[in-house]
Structure formats: structure tokens, C-alpha cells
Design an enzyme around this catalytic site. Structure first.
Site, PDB file in Angstrom:
ATOM      1  N   GLU A 250       0.875  -1.184   0.000  1.00 13.38           N
ATOM      2  CA  GLU A 250       0.000   0.000   0.000  1.00 13.38           C
ATOM      3  C   GLU A 250       0.907   1.227   0.000  1.00 13.38           C
ATOM      4  OE1 GLU A 250      -3.237  -0.080  -0.109  1.00 13.38           O
ATOM      5  OE2 GLU A 250      -3.847  -2.021   0.688  1.00 13.38           O
ATOM      6  N   CYS A 284      -2.246   9.685   2.525  1.00 10.19           N
ATOM      7  CA  CYS A 284      -1.988   8.979   1.260  1.00 10.19           C
ATOM      8  C   CYS A 284      -3.129   9.212   0.288  1.00 10.19           C
ATOM      9  CB  CYS A 284      -1.760   7.497   1.503  1.00 10.19           C
ATOM     10  SG  CYS A 284      -3.108   6.696   2.373  1.00 10.19           S
TER      11      CYS A 284
END
Ligand code: NAD
Length: 506
Positions: A250, A284
Site C-alpha cells: 500500500e 496517502c
């Protein structure tokens, strides 16, 4: 004494043994929050070895036993919400209110994973198809064993818990290497679970810097879940490839917001500012770029300007955003802003003077060239680029024109779903931003430079389990081809069957 960025490491001598340590610092004041060992490969191995019997015990508890324990952990986290939020404020710098929100989301995910793991990972019957119609078939999901989790600092609870909660619920033990910037928060989480699961170390801690993360990749863990930057993700994947250890990666993002003429422009501006500036832009799935069609553009820019101008970075209780947690990131933000300005962008909010380490005040840039770093690379600060586009097609084209593919958002009264379906992003919010991260039933993850694999939701549970398919012969079928004793007649029957079932035109 070695200095790595602002994480001071110290070759301390404890009891005659050379022992390296590092300090976790308050990013706003530089004060030491806590000191931890830089664990060696042998120490990491010992933690993983101790997790093995814990993993067996945890798997044998079964879904109901694990559910009970994980719900008890959820309750404990909810009770100690404020204590954890204060620690997050001190060690990561984010305002306590943001920390509270982050923990609340993590708690809901934990609750969901605990409640749904049994059903989603339990045995499911499947249809056997035509050629094996005389069999019953099923699939079930088994825990890997020990899962290594390497986490970032920007959401030190929500982000690693997205792997930890789902991995534990799927029946694995977890060894967690938190970011060196937020190790005290990681330690708090590990201690917190041990109060409700005192028997075995089903969730344990490995402290250290990059080398400790590498050691965890090499420790023989059965799966490794990494969340962090794309550059480190590539290294983690390469290290795990040495032992064919499966990975979830990720990584970063460059999320776009599309605003169309038919949007509620005030709501879009409000969401854009929150999506770009909350957590000082260190998200993010934060909004970093906006593409706005002509009918909405002027109002969007003026509303974004009005709202963003009122925000202030600081470490006091009234500040809207905290400091930039990782000192080196300030240089990245400055470089992106300076390059955009040098290439003709206009700063409608803030400017290069807004970068005043460790704080960065809001910066909004318009007319940024498509190939500028501020449009292509993750800035990870409280910045937003806004560009006017001719129409929906150009908005989609520009939104999709980066290597990343993490999240995205669209504001439109009537075209939201149509635009969402064209965006190259693992997650899209329509008429809101970042909502998908808070919803336990949907998967979280990206494509391209944002990584692969999924946490959250049913996919997130299956990510931490391997599937076992089982077929059971119930009776003799009319055609048996799995024997050397088969007769030519069997093939005539097979041809007839294939042509009857699949040979007719559509
Ligand atoms: P980072 O890549 O610097 O570090 C992440 C973790 O990896 C840390 O624990 C670090 O100690 C460890 N590490 C560093 N080098 C390693 C190596 N060679 N081998 C093994 N481990 C190593 O990232 P960061 O600065 O902590 O986090 C910010 C980044 O994380 C941003 O790019 C952000 O977009 C990304 N992020 C992604 C998600 C997501 O879910 N996709 C969520 C949060 C943050």
C-alpha cells in the site's frame, strides 16, 4: 552516535552489551517522547519465533473465540480513546481532534473485521460446473500463520490497523514494525491488545529503522503487509522475493478531485480544502490536485481561497493542522511549490514563504503545468493545485495522467457515477472526499505506483488468508475420463455433451 534524519540513534551501552537505540521525537518541539531499541535481525527473528505458537493457539481459538477477544479489544480502545489521541498528538503532531477521528474509524474497522471474518472466511459451497457435476465443491480460507506489518507514521493508528485488525480477524498472529516516527503509538497498541489477550503474544512489536523492516521481511513471516512510500515498497517487495514471501503493498498517491459545472461548488470547495489540508496534507488519499470545468471554476477558486486562507498550522490546541512530521518532507514540499511557481503557476493562497519548518501553512496553486512535480509526484503537504479543464473528458484525462492510482473524488449532481467509472483509482468518493477509507465493507488499495493488494472489507480479510478448494465425489458420473480404462464411447459422449452445452450460437 549516528544521526538518521531527525531520528537520533545512539550506540548506548546497556549492561556491557552494545545496544543501539533511537529517539522518537515530538515533531513540533523536538522533545524526546520515548527511546526504543534498534532491533537487530536476531532480535526480530526471536519475536517472530515467539509469535509462532501464538499463531497456532490463535488459529485454534476459531472465529468465535477470536471475535470475542477482538471485540473486547475494541471496547478497550474505545475506553482509552482520549489517552491514545494525546499520545498521537505528542508523537505525530496532529491535532487531538483529528487523532480522535482517526481512532474512531480504526475502531469501526476492528469491529467489522471481528464480526465478519467467520462468515467471509468460512467454508462456502460452489457450483461444480458441467464436467464435475457429480461432485460437491467448496472453498475455505486458512490463516497464513505469522503476518509481518510494516507501517508509516502519517496515520499511525488507522493505517497499520487496516492490516492488523484484518490479519488478526483472519486468524493470524501479527508482528508489527511501526514507523520510527510513531513507535510509541505502535507500542501502545501492542500493549493494549495484550491486556485482553494475555495468554500468547498474538500481536507483538519490532522496533527500529529501515534495517529492522528488512529483517522482518527476511524473518520467515508467512505474509508481509507494507504501507509506506512507493520507493520503500519496491525495496520491501524485492527483499520478500528472496523467500517468495507474499506481500500487500500500500503506497503513496496523488489523488485528484474532479468538479463539474453541475456540482454543488461550495461543498466541493469545502471538501477540497479538508481533503488537501487536514493532517497537514500528510494523507496517502489526500486531495492534491483539482480539475474544474469552466462553469464551476471561478466560484471554486474563490471559495477554496476563502476557506484555505483561514487555516493555520501550529502545535497549540486551536491550530487547524500540526507540523510536518518527517523533517525531510519539508524539502519535497518546498521543491514542488517552487518549481510550479517558476513554471508560471499562480499562488492564490500562501506561497513559498508558507513553508516554515516544521510547519507549512496552506498553499493553493492554479495553472500548474501538467508535467510539474506538483502535478505528478506525491507532495504530502497542505498544498492543492487547481486547474481549469475544458470538459469532463479533459478532467478525467488529467486525473488519470499520473503513475499513481490510489483514491479520487468527483463532485457532480448527475455525472458522478459515470466519472467514477472512468477514473484509474482503487477508490472513488462521489460528492465527498476520502469517505471510502472509513467504510469497513469496501476494499482499500491502489493500482500502479500506489501498490497492490487490498485491506478492509471482505477482500481485506481474504488478503490475510489462503484459499483451499475441496471437491468431493458424490456418485459415479456418466462420463469418466480420469482413468486409463476409459472407453472410446466416453469421448463420443463428451463431444455430444460439449456441443450440446457450449456449441450452440449465442
Ligand atoms: P516510508 O516508506 O519511509 O516508511 C514506511 C515504513 O517502512 C517505516 O516503518 C520504515 O521504517 C520502513 N522501512 C523503510 N525502509 C525499509 C526497507 N528498506 N525495508 C523494510 N522496511 C523499511 O514511508 P513513510 O514516510 O513512513 O510514510 C509515508 C508514505 O506512506 C507516503 O508515501 C504515503 O502516501 C504512504 N501511505 C500509504 C497508505 C496507503 O494505504 N496506501 C497509507 C498511509 C501512508
Amino acid at each position: 552516535m549516528t544521526t538518521l534524519d531527525k531520528r537520533d540513534t545512539d550506540a548506548a551501552t546497556a549492561g556491557g552489551h552494545g545496544r543501539e537505540t533511537f529517539d522518537s521525537l515530538n515533531p513540533a518541539t523536538g522533545e524526546v517522547v520515548a527511546t526504543f531499541d534498534v532491533m537487530t535481525a536476531a532480535q526480530v527473528q526471536a519475536v517472530v519465533d515467539a509469535a509462532r505458537p501464538a499463531a497456532r493457539w490463535w488459529a485454534e481459538l476459531g472465529p468465535d473465540g477470536r471475535k470475542q477477544r477482538l471485540l473486547a479489544w475494541r471496547t478497550s480502545l474505545a475506553k482509552h480513546l482520549r489517552e491514545l489521541a494525546e499520545l498521537m498528538h505528542t508523537e505525530n503532531g496532529k491535532p487531538t481532534d483529528d487523532a480522535l477521528f482517526e481512532i474512531a474509524v480504526a475502531i469501526e474497522h476492528l469491529d467489522w473485521a471481528a464480526r465478519h471474518a467467520g462468515r467471509i472466511l468460512g467454508r462456502h459451497r460452489t457450483l461444480p460446473g458441467v464436467l464435475a457435476a457429480n461432485h460437491s465443491t467448496s472453498v475455505s480460507y486458512q490463516p497464513y500463520g505469522v503476518v509481518g506489518v510494516i507501517g508509516p507514521w502519517n496515520y499511525p493508528v488507522h493505517t497499520p490497523m487496516g492490516s492488523i485488525s484484518y490479519a488478526l480477524a483472519a486468524g493470524n498472529a501479527v508482528v508489527f514494525k511501526p514507523s520510527e516516527y510513531t513507535t510509541a503509538v505502535g507500542q501502545w497498541l501492542v500493549r493494549s491488545l495484550s491486556t485482553v489477550v494475555p495468554e500468547y503474544p498474538v500481536f507483538s512489536l519490532a522496533t527500529g529503522l529501515a534495517d529492522t523492516g528488512t529483517a522482518l521481511c527476511r524473518s520467515g513471516v508467512d505474509k508481509l503487509a507494507f504501507t509506506g512510500s512507493t520507493g520503500t515498497g519496491k525495496k520491501v517487495m524485492a527483499t520478500c522475493a528472496e523467500t517468495l514471501t507474499p506481500v500487500v503493498i500500500e503506497c503513496g498517491g496523488k489523488d485528484a478531485l474532479v468538479v463539474l459545472d453541475d456540482a454543488d461548488v461550495d461543498a466541493a470547495a469545502d471538501a477540497a480544502v479538508w481533503g488537501a489540508m487536514s493532517n497537514a496534507g500528510q494523507t496517502c488519499v489526500g486531495i492534491e490536485r483539482a480539475y474544474v470545468t469552466p462553469g464551476a471554476y471561478d466560484r471554486f477558486v474563490s471559495e477554496v481561497t476563502r476557506r484555505a486562507s483561514g487555516l493555520r498550522a501550529g502545535d497549540d490546541r486551536l491550530a487547524d493542522m500540526g507540523p510536518i512530521t518527517m523533517p525531510g518532507q519539508v524539502d519535497v514540499i518546498r521543491r514542488h511549490v517552487q518549481e510550479a511557481l517558476d513554471r508560471g503557476a499562480t499562488a492564490v493562497v500562501g506561497g513559498i514563504e508558507s513553508v516554515r519548518a516544521p510547519f507549512v501553512d496552506p498553499i493553493v496553486l492554479t495553472d500548474v503545468p501538467a508535467d510539474a512535480a506538483a502535478e505528478q509526484d506525491e507532495t504530502f503537504g497542505p498544498t492543492l493545485t487547481v486547474n481549469k479543464v475544458a470538459d469532463e473528458d479533459e478532467a478525467v484525462r488529467r486525473a488519470n495522467a499520473t503513475a499513481y492510482g490510489l483514491g479520487a473524488a468527483v463532485y457532480s449532481a448527475g455525472r458522478g457515477r459515470a466519472v467514477a467509472d472512468r477514473l484509474r483509482a482503487g477508490m472513488v468518493s462521489i460528492n465527498s472526499v476520502i469517505t471510502f477509507a472509513a467504510v469497513p465493507s469496501v476494499p482499500f488499495g491502489g493500482i500502479g505506483a500506489s501498490g497492490f493488494g487490498r485491506i478492509h472489507g471482505p477482500d481485506g480479510l481474504r488478503e490475510f488468508a489462503w484459499s483451499r478448494a475441496v471437491t468431493r465425489r458424490r456418485f459415479a458420473g456418466p462420463i469418466n475420463l480420469q482413468t486409463f480404462e476409459r472407453k472410446p464411447k466416453a469421448f463420443q459422449n463428451l463431444v455430444t455433451l460439449v456441443q450440446t452445452v457450449w456449441g450452440r450460437g449465442v
